[in-house]
Design an enzyme around this catalytic site. Sequence first.
Site, PDB file in Angstrom:
ATOM      1  N   GLU A  28      -1.448  -5.765   7.635  1.00 39.06           N
ATOM      2  CA  GLU A  28      -1.054  -7.173   7.532  1.00 39.06           C
ATOM      3  C   GLU A  28       0.390  -7.408   7.986  1.00 39.06           C
ATOM      4  O   GLU A  28       0.825  -8.565   8.073  1.00 39.06           O
ATOM      5  CB  GLU A  28      -1.199  -7.652   6.074  1.00 39.06           C
ATOM      6  CG  GLU A  28      -2.635  -7.920   5.638  1.00 39.06           C
ATOM      7  CD  GLU A  28      -3.465  -6.674   5.416  1.00 39.06           C
ATOM      8  OE1 GLU A  28      -2.901  -5.670   4.930  1.00 39.06           O
ATOM      9  OE2 GLU A  28      -4.660  -6.678   5.744  1.00 39.06           O
ATOM     10  N   ARG A  69      10.441  11.566   4.285  1.00 41.53           N
ATOM     11  CA  ARG A  69      11.033  10.567   5.203  1.00 41.53           C
ATOM     12  C   ARG A  69      11.402   9.271   4.484  1.00 41.53           C
ATOM     13  O   ARG A  69      11.783   8.290   5.124  1.00 41.53           O
ATOM     14  CB  ARG A  69      10.028  10.290   6.336  1.00 41.53           C
ATOM     15  CG  ARG A  69       9.859  11.481   7.253  1.00 41.53           C
ATOM     16  CD  ARG A  69       8.565  11.443   8.044  1.00 41.53           C
ATOM     17  NE  ARG A  69       8.469  12.591   8.949  1.00 41.53           N
ATOM     18  CZ  ARG A  69       8.143  13.837   8.559  1.00 41.53           C
ATOM     19  NH1 ARG A  69       7.859  14.112   7.288  1.00 41.53           N
ATOM     20  NH2 ARG A  69       8.106  14.817   9.440  1.00 41.53           N
ATOM     21  N   PHE A 112       0.867  -1.196   0.000  1.00 45.94           N
ATOM     22  CA  PHE A 112       0.000   0.000   0.000  1.00 45.94           C
ATOM     23  C   PHE A 112       0.898   1.239   0.000  1.00 45.94           C
ATOM     24  O   PHE A 112       1.846   1.323   0.764  1.00 45.94           O
ATOM     25  CB  PHE A 112      -0.876  -0.015   1.257  1.00 45.94           C
ATOM     26  CG  PHE A 112      -2.152   0.752   1.129  1.00 45.94           C
ATOM     27  CD1 PHE A 112      -3.350   0.110   0.874  1.00 45.94           C
ATOM     28  CD2 PHE A 112      -2.154   2.134   1.258  1.00 45.94           C
ATOM     29  CE1 PHE A 112      -4.546   0.824   0.755  1.00 45.94           C
ATOM     30  CE2 PHE A 112      -3.334   2.859   1.143  1.00 45.94           C
ATOM     31  CZ  PHE A 112      -4.531   2.203   0.899  1.00 45.94           C
ATOM     32  N   THR A 155      -9.308  10.008   5.546  1.00 47.34           N
ATOM     33  CA  THR A 155     -10.036   8.894   6.130  1.00 47.34           C
ATOM     34  C   THR A 155      -9.685   8.603   7.589  1.00 47.34           C
ATOM     35  O   THR A 155      -8.533   8.699   7.998  1.00 47.34           O
ATOM     36  CB  THR A 155      -9.810   7.602   5.298  1.00 47.34           C
ATOM     37  OG1 THR A 155     -10.271   6.495   6.049  1.00 47.34           O
ATOM     38  CG2 THR A 155      -8.360   7.392   4.959  1.00 47.34           C
ATOM     39  N   HIS A 206      -9.799   5.731   8.714  1.00 45.38           N
ATOM     40  CA  HIS A 206      -9.128   4.441   8.624  1.00 45.38           C
ATOM     41  C   HIS A 206      -7.698   4.556   9.157  1.00 45.38           C
ATOM     42  O   HIS A 206      -7.167   3.620   9.735  1.00 45.38           O
ATOM     43  CB  HIS A 206      -9.093   4.059   7.136  1.00 45.38           C
ATOM     44  CG  HIS A 206      -9.076   2.590   6.862  1.00 45.38           C
ATOM     45  ND1 HIS A 206     -10.005   1.734   7.365  1.00 45.38           N
ATOM     46  CD2 HIS A 206      -8.226   1.821   6.131  1.00 45.38           C
ATOM     47  CE1 HIS A 206      -9.731   0.497   6.962  1.00 45.38           C
ATOM     48  NE2 HIS A 206      -8.648   0.530   6.214  1.00 45.38           N
ATOM     49  N   ALA A 211       3.588   2.576   4.855  1.00 52.16           N
ATOM     50  CA  ALA A 211       3.296   4.011   4.836  1.00 52.16           C
ATOM     51  C   ALA A 211       1.801   4.192   5.048  1.00 52.16           C
ATOM     52  O   ALA A 211       1.000   3.801   4.206  1.00 52.16           O
ATOM     53  CB  ALA A 211       3.729   4.628   3.508  1.00 52.16           C
ATOM     54  N   VAL A 212       1.453   4.734   6.201  1.00 54.48           N
ATOM     55  CA  VAL A 212       0.047   5.002   6.505  1.00 54.48           C
ATOM     56  C   VAL A 212      -0.126   6.519   6.431  1.00 54.48           C
ATOM     57  O   VAL A 212       0.532   7.258   7.166  1.00 54.48           O
ATOM     58  CB  VAL A 212      -0.355   4.466   7.890  1.00 54.48           C
ATOM     59  CG1 VAL A 212      -1.871   4.471   8.025  1.00 54.48           C
ATOM     60  CG2 VAL A 212       0.177   3.049   8.109  1.00 54.48           C
ATOM     61  N   ILE A 213      -0.989   6.932   5.513  1.00 54.64           N
ATOM     62  CA  ILE A 213      -1.126   8.371   5.256  1.00 54.64           C
ATOM     63  C   ILE A 213      -2.556   8.792   5.574  1.00 54.64           C
ATOM     64  O   ILE A 213      -3.515   8.170   5.115  1.00 54.64           O
ATOM     65  CB  ILE A 213      -0.750   8.678   3.788  1.00 54.64           C
ATOM     66  CG1 ILE A 213       0.720   8.283   3.587  1.00 54.64           C
ATOM     67  CG2 ILE A 213      -0.969  10.152   3.467  1.00 54.64           C
ATOM     68  CD1 ILE A 213       1.195   8.311   2.166  1.00 54.64           C
TER      69      ILE A 213
HETATM   70  N1  INI Z   1      -2.641   0.529   4.452  1.00 56.57           N
HETATM   71  C1  INI Z   1      -1.472   1.191   4.494  1.00 56.57           C
HETATM   72  O1  INI Z   1      -0.399   0.572   4.558  1.00 56.57           O
HETATM   73  N2  INI Z   1      -1.459   2.557   4.442  1.00 56.57           N
HETATM   74  C2  INI Z   1      -2.622   3.283   4.378  1.00 56.57           C
HETATM   75  O2  INI Z   1      -2.532   4.532   4.326  1.00 56.57           O
HETATM   76  C3  INI Z   1      -3.850   2.597   4.354  1.00 56.57           C
HETATM   77  N3  INI Z   1      -5.092   3.341   4.280  1.00 56.57           N
HETATM   78  O3  INI Z   1      -5.067   4.569   4.326  1.00 56.57           O
HETATM   79  O4  INI Z   1      -6.142   2.791   4.172  1.00 56.57           O
HETATM   80  C4  INI Z   1      -3.834   1.175   4.381  1.00 56.57           C
HETATM   81  N4  INI Z   1      -4.973   0.480   4.346  1.00 56.57           N
HETATM   82  C5  INI Z   1      -5.007  -0.934   4.014  1.00 56.57           C
HETATM   83  C6  INI Z   1      -4.829  -1.828   5.206  1.00 56.57           C
HETATM   84  O5  INI Z   1      -3.489  -1.833   5.651  1.00 56.57           O
HETATM   85  C7  INI Z   1      -5.203  -3.278   4.870  1.00 56.57           C
HETATM   86  O6  INI Z   1      -4.359  -3.746   3.852  1.00 56.57           O
HETATM   87  C8  INI Z   1      -6.651  -3.437   4.413  1.00 56.57           C
HETATM   88  O7  INI Z   1      -7.536  -2.875   5.369  1.00 56.57           O
HETATM   89  C9  INI Z   1      -6.989  -4.941   4.234  1.00 56.57           C
HETATM   90  O8  INI Z   1      -6.873  -5.638   5.469  1.00 56.57           O
END
Ligand code: INI
Length: 172
Positions: A72, A141, A36, A100, A102, A94-96
Amino acid sequence: MKGLSFEEEVEPGPGFQLRGDLKGHGLRIAIVASRFNLAITSRLLGGAREGLLTHGLEEKDIALAWVPGSMEVPLVALEMARTGRWDALVCLGAVIRGETAHFDYVAGEAARGVASASRETAVPMAFGILTTDTVEQALERAGGKWGNKGYDAALAAIEMARLLRLLRGMEG
Ligand code: INI
């Protein structure tokens, strides 16, 4: 106050001190990388591989597992650690935040999951999962003006693997 960065030295103080060095030769390290936001995680991966290879690890001693997203990462890190095959793991993602909610779940679970997998298995796991508000901050980063957190995570993994080797070789 500015913190210590990875290659900064601490002043030797009084008493008995322990610190892992950065001699990676002979260590086996696995990387768990999230797909992702691949444009960012591939840069983190490049940094992590550079950190490992320039500190003595050989290509054959570096494994890479891809996962769909940062959520995961902990499960795969846990299973890899349970094999006993690797001295340390490097977790990359990378979680951005974007728009959201989420973000909070994914970022929180990734951090908690990696920390608990590491404690459960006693295998060090360096946390190279970026949590930023914007793509620009993540790029800064991942080889930009704030360095490469994948590289930093690789060095943290080596240092921790070496420190644990030292501790496990100690007798009362
Ligand atoms: N996963 C990420 O690694 N980064 C993100 O920014 C992100 N966002 O924003 O949704 C993200 N979502 C997917 C998540 O990690 C799972 O793969 C998905 O929910 C399936 O289990």
